[in-house]
Write a protein that holds these residues in place. Structure first.
Motif, PDB file in Angstrom:
ATOM      1  N   PRO A 145      91.084   4.464 -10.952  1.00 49.33           N
ATOM      2  CA  PRO A 145      90.068   5.002 -10.056  1.00 49.33           C
ATOM      3  C   PRO A 145      88.898   5.567 -10.870  1.00 49.33           C
ATOM      4  CG  PRO A 145      92.247   5.752  -9.402  1.00 49.33           C
ATOM      5  CD  PRO A 145      92.397   5.075 -10.744  1.00 49.33           C
ATOM      6  N   ARG A 146      87.724   5.548 -10.279  1.00 51.48           N
ATOM      7  CA  ARG A 146      86.543   6.100 -10.934  1.00 51.48           C
ATOM      8  C   ARG A 146      86.761   7.596 -11.120  1.00 51.48           C
ATOM      9  NH1 ARG A 146      81.541   8.341  -9.620  1.00 51.48           N
ATOM     10  NH2 ARG A 146      79.801   7.626 -10.944  1.00 51.48           N
ATOM     11  N   ALA A 147      86.513   8.090 -12.309  1.00 49.30           N
ATOM     12  CA  ALA A 147      86.759   9.490 -12.640  1.00 49.30           C
ATOM     13  C   ALA A 147      85.713  10.403 -12.009  1.00 49.30           C
ATOM     14  CB  ALA A 147      86.756   9.670 -14.161  1.00 49.30           C
ATOM     15  N   GLY A 148      86.158  11.588 -11.646  1.00 48.93           N
ATOM     16  CA  GLY A 148      85.247  12.611 -11.159  1.00 48.93           C
ATOM     17  C   GLY A 148      84.867  12.439  -9.708  1.00 48.93           C
ATOM     18  N   SER A 149      83.921  13.243  -9.312  1.00 48.55           N
ATOM     19  CA  SER A 149      83.450  13.204  -7.934  1.00 48.55           C
ATOM     20  C   SER A 149      82.473  12.050  -7.757  1.00 48.55           C
ATOM     21  CB  SER A 149      82.771  14.528  -7.579  1.00 48.55           C
ATOM     22  OG  SER A 149      81.647  14.725  -8.417  1.00 48.55           O
ATOM     23  N   PRO A 150      82.288  11.603  -6.519  1.00 50.63           N
ATOM     24  CA  PRO A 150      81.291  10.551  -6.282  1.00 50.63           C
ATOM     25  C   PRO A 150      79.897  11.049  -6.655  1.00 50.63           C
ATOM     26  CG  PRO A 150      82.686  10.868  -4.347  1.00 50.63           C
ATOM     27  CD  PRO A 150      82.978  11.995  -5.298  1.00 50.63           C
ATOM     28  N   ALA A 151      79.046  10.118  -7.035  1.00 53.52           N
ATOM     29  CA  ALA A 151      77.653  10.470  -7.301  1.00 53.52           C
ATOM     30  C   ALA A 151      76.994  10.933  -6.001  1.00 53.52           C
ATOM     31  CB  ALA A 151      76.912   9.262  -7.863  1.00 53.52           C
ATOM     32  N   ARG A 152      76.031  11.816  -6.127  1.00 51.57           N
ATOM     33  CA  ARG A 152      75.258  12.211  -4.953  1.00 51.57           C
ATOM     34  C   ARG A 152      74.364  11.040  -4.557  1.00 51.57           C
ATOM     35  NH1 ARG A 152      71.490  15.699  -5.109  1.00 51.57           N
ATOM     36  NH2 ARG A 152      71.096  15.551  -7.331  1.00 51.57           N
ATOM     37  N   MET A 153      74.191  10.857  -3.253  1.00 51.70           N
ATOM     38  CA  MET A 153      73.422   9.729  -2.734  1.00 51.70           C
ATOM     39  C   MET A 153      72.309  10.227  -1.823  1.00 51.70           C
ATOM     40  SD  MET A 153      74.958   7.102  -4.058  1.00 51.70           S
ATOM     41  CE  MET A 153      74.236   5.766  -3.116  1.00 51.70           C
ATOM     42  N   SER A 154      71.233   9.443  -1.749  1.00 54.01           N
ATOM     43  CA  SER A 154      70.157   9.761  -0.820  1.00 54.01           C
ATOM     44  C   SER A 154      70.677   9.642   0.607  1.00 54.01           C
ATOM     45  CB  SER A 154      68.974   8.827  -1.037  1.00 54.01           C
ATOM     46  OG  SER A 154      69.353   7.493  -0.757  1.00 54.01           O
ATOM     47  N   ALA A 155      70.078  10.401   1.484  1.00 55.15           N
ATOM     48  CA  ALA A 155      70.500  10.367   2.888  1.00 55.15           C
ATOM     49  C   ALA A 155      69.816   9.254   3.662  1.00 55.15           C
ATOM     50  CB  ALA A 155      70.205  11.711   3.545  1.00 55.15           C
ATOM     51  N   ASN A 156      68.731   8.742   3.137  1.00 56.21           N
ATOM     52  CA  ASN A 156      67.930   7.753   3.850  1.00 56.21           C
ATOM     53  C   ASN A 156      67.945   6.406   3.122  1.00 56.21           C
ATOM     54  OD1 ASN A 156      67.029   9.712   5.768  1.00 56.21           O
ATOM     55  ND2 ASN A 156      65.607  10.493   4.235  1.00 56.21           N
ATOM     56  N   ILE A 157      67.320   5.439   3.761  1.00 57.20           N
ATOM     57  CA  ILE A 157      67.093   4.135   3.154  1.00 57.20           C
ATOM     58  C   ILE A 157      65.760   4.228   2.410  1.00 57.20           C
ATOM     59  CG2 ILE A 157      66.763   1.688   3.659  1.00 57.20           C
ATOM     60  CD1 ILE A 157      69.594   2.709   4.255  1.00 57.20           C
ATOM     61  N   PRO A 158      65.621   3.784   1.179  1.00 51.76           N
ATOM     62  CA  PRO A 158      66.617   3.015   0.451  1.00 51.76           C
ATOM     63  C   PRO A 158      67.771   3.884  -0.052  1.00 51.76           C
ATOM     64  CG  PRO A 158      64.724   3.392  -0.970  1.00 51.76           C
ATOM     65  CD  PRO A 158      64.389   3.959   0.391  1.00 51.76           C
ATOM     66  N   GLN A 159      68.934   3.295  -0.058  1.00 49.42           N
ATOM     67  CA  GLN A 159      70.130   3.962  -0.540  1.00 49.42           C
ATOM     68  C   GLN A 159      70.012   4.094  -2.058  1.00 49.42           C
ATOM     69  OE1 GLN A 159      73.783   1.677  -0.275  1.00 49.42           O
ATOM     70  NE2 GLN A 159      74.940   3.512   0.221  1.00 49.42           N
ATOM     71  N   GLU A 160      70.028   5.340  -2.552  1.00 46.33           N
ATOM     72  CA  GLU A 160      69.838   5.566  -3.978  1.00 46.33           C
ATOM     73  C   GLU A 160      70.845   6.569  -4.518  1.00 46.33           C
ATOM     74  OE1 GLU A 160      65.217   5.048  -4.935  1.00 46.33           O
ATOM     75  OE2 GLU A 160      65.637   6.767  -3.641  1.00 46.33           O
ATOM     76  N   GLN A 161      71.288   6.314  -5.735  1.00 41.69           N
ATOM     77  CA  GLN A 161      72.135   7.237  -6.470  1.00 41.69           C
ATOM     78  C   GLN A 161      71.233   8.307  -7.075  1.00 41.69           C
ATOM     79  OE1 GLN A 161      75.022   5.248  -8.939  1.00 41.69           O
ATOM     80  NE2 GLN A 161      75.176   6.967 -10.356  1.00 41.69           N
ATOM     81  N   LEU A 162      71.626   9.588  -6.957  1.00 44.12           N
ATOM     82  CA  LEU A 162      70.772  10.689  -7.386  1.00 44.12           C
ATOM     83  C   LEU A 162      71.221  11.364  -8.676  1.00 44.12           C
ATOM     84  CD1 LEU A 162      70.238  12.297  -3.858  1.00 44.12           C
ATOM     85  CD2 LEU A 162      68.730  10.699  -5.079  1.00 44.12           C
ATOM     86  N   ASP A 163      72.424  11.088  -9.125  1.00 39.62           N
ATOM     87  CA  ASP A 163      72.905  11.673 -10.379  1.00 39.62           C
ATOM     88  C   ASP A 163      73.977  10.771 -10.972  1.00 39.62           C
ATOM     89  OD1 ASP A 163      75.139  12.189  -8.752  1.00 39.62           O
ATOM     90  OD2 ASP A 163      74.995  14.356  -8.914  1.00 39.62           O
ATOM     91  N   GLN A 164      74.571  11.216 -12.087  1.00 40.94           N
ATOM     92  CA  GLN A 164      75.617  10.463 -12.800  1.00 40.94           C
ATOM     93  C   GLN A 164      75.106   9.121 -13.325  1.00 40.94           C
ATOM     94  OE1 GLN A 164      79.479  10.383 -10.908  1.00 40.94           O
ATOM     95  NE2 GLN A 164      79.134  12.362  -9.912  1.00 40.94           N
ATOM     96  N   PHE A 165      73.914   9.134 -13.896  1.00 37.67           N
ATOM     97  CA  PHE A 165      73.341   7.933 -14.502  1.00 37.67           C
ATOM     98  C   PHE A 165      73.940   7.720 -15.886  1.00 37.67           C
ATOM     99  CE2 PHE A 165      69.553   9.836 -12.179  1.00 37.67           C
ATOM    100  CZ  PHE A 165      69.826   9.173 -11.008  1.00 37.67           C
ATOM    101  N   PRO A 166      73.860   6.499 -16.411  1.00 34.40           N
ATOM    102  CA  PRO A 166      74.326   6.279 -17.776  1.00 34.40           C
ATOM    103  C   PRO A 166      73.459   7.064 -18.762  1.00 34.40           C
ATOM    104  CG  PRO A 166      73.237   4.315 -16.920  1.00 34.40           C
ATOM    105  CD  PRO A 166      73.327   5.288 -15.795  1.00 34.40           C
ATOM    106  N   SER A 167      74.093   7.672 -19.743  1.00 30.93           N
ATOM    107  CA  SER A 167      73.334   8.437 -20.737  1.00 30.93           C
ATOM    108  C   SER A 167      72.649   7.514 -21.742  1.00 30.93           C
ATOM    109  CB  SER A 167      74.245   9.426 -21.466  1.00 30.93           C
ATOM    110  OG  SER A 167      75.294   8.726 -22.102  1.00 30.93           O
ATOM    111  N   ASP A 168      73.108   6.284 -21.811  1.00 30.91           N
ATOM    112  CA  ASP A 168      72.537   5.301 -22.743  1.00 30.91           C
ATOM    113  C   ASP A 168      72.259   4.018 -21.959  1.00 30.91           C
ATOM    114  OD1 ASP A 168      71.988   3.433 -24.741  1.00 30.91           O
ATOM    115  OD2 ASP A 168      73.612   4.116 -26.045  1.00 30.91           O
ATOM    116  N   TRP A 169      70.988   3.658 -21.817  1.00 27.81           N
ATOM    117  CA  TRP A 169      70.607   2.485 -21.030  1.00 27.81           C
ATOM    118  C   TRP A 169      71.185   1.192 -21.590  1.00 27.81           C
ATOM    119  CZ3 TRP A 169      69.294   2.243 -16.228  1.00 27.81           C
ATOM    120  CH2 TRP A 169      68.835   1.034 -15.705  1.00 27.81           C
TER     121      TRP A 169
END
Length: 167
Positions: free
Chosen positions: A16-40
């Motif tokens: 299973p994916r570790a930790g809590s789910p990433a925070r998500m935008s409430a509207n469209i477009p659906q976007e992840q708001l945190d937990q980005f990769p630290s190295d692109w």
């Protein structure tokens, strides 16, 4: 290429994916708001894998924000018409700094990936106003999560190519 049974077995075996789910935008477009990769470079590796899949071509996305990279099944390649977000676009990787994805996953793969915490359903799919198989795949945060993201793209690709049947 794996058989549908092998894809399912491998997906069942991932942690299973570790930790809590990433925070998500409430509207469209659906976007992840945190937990980005630290190295692109993690996302660069994901994109290299994605665009090396057989018969995948990169085209401008028809539905994602500018800078996102769309995975399209090449014209003329046999396809499952139910496996696309739009046109022949079955997935896209979101632009920096995010690296999350939208993709199509059939059942039972979709439910298993949701249960493992790697994806959530797209709001359009939940509302019945878009493709039922549309999901949001969280950005892999590191190389350890990269293999799970690759597996989910491989399953989406296999469905687009008609190698998996949607239930």
């Amino acid at each position: 290429m794996m058989s549908p049974e092998n894809y399912l077995a491998v997906l069942k075996a991932i942690a299973p994916r570790a930790g809590s789910p990433a925070r998500m935008s409430a509207n469209i477009p659906q976007e992840q708001l945190d937990q980005f990769p630290s190295d692109w470079r993690v996302i660069d590796q994901l994109a290299a894998y994605a665009f090396a899949l057989p018969d995948v071509v990169e085209r401008p996305t028809q539905i994602a924000p500018d800078g996102s990279r769309a995975l399209n099944l090449a014209d003329g390649v046999p396809a499952d018409r139910t496996a696309f977000l739009v046109g022949r676009e079955f997935a896209h990787i979101h632009n920096p700094p995010i690296g999350s994805m939208h993709a199509m996953l059939p059942e039972p793969f979709r439910s298993l990936a949701i249960d493992r915490g790697w994806v959530i359903r797209h709001p359009f799919a939940v509302r019945g106003t878009g493709p039922e198989g549309a999901v949001f795949i969280y950005a892999p945060r590191d190389t350890g999560e990269l293999e799970s993201a690759k597996l989910l793209l491989a399953i989406s690709h296999a469905w687009a190519c008609g190698r998996l049947n949607a239930n």
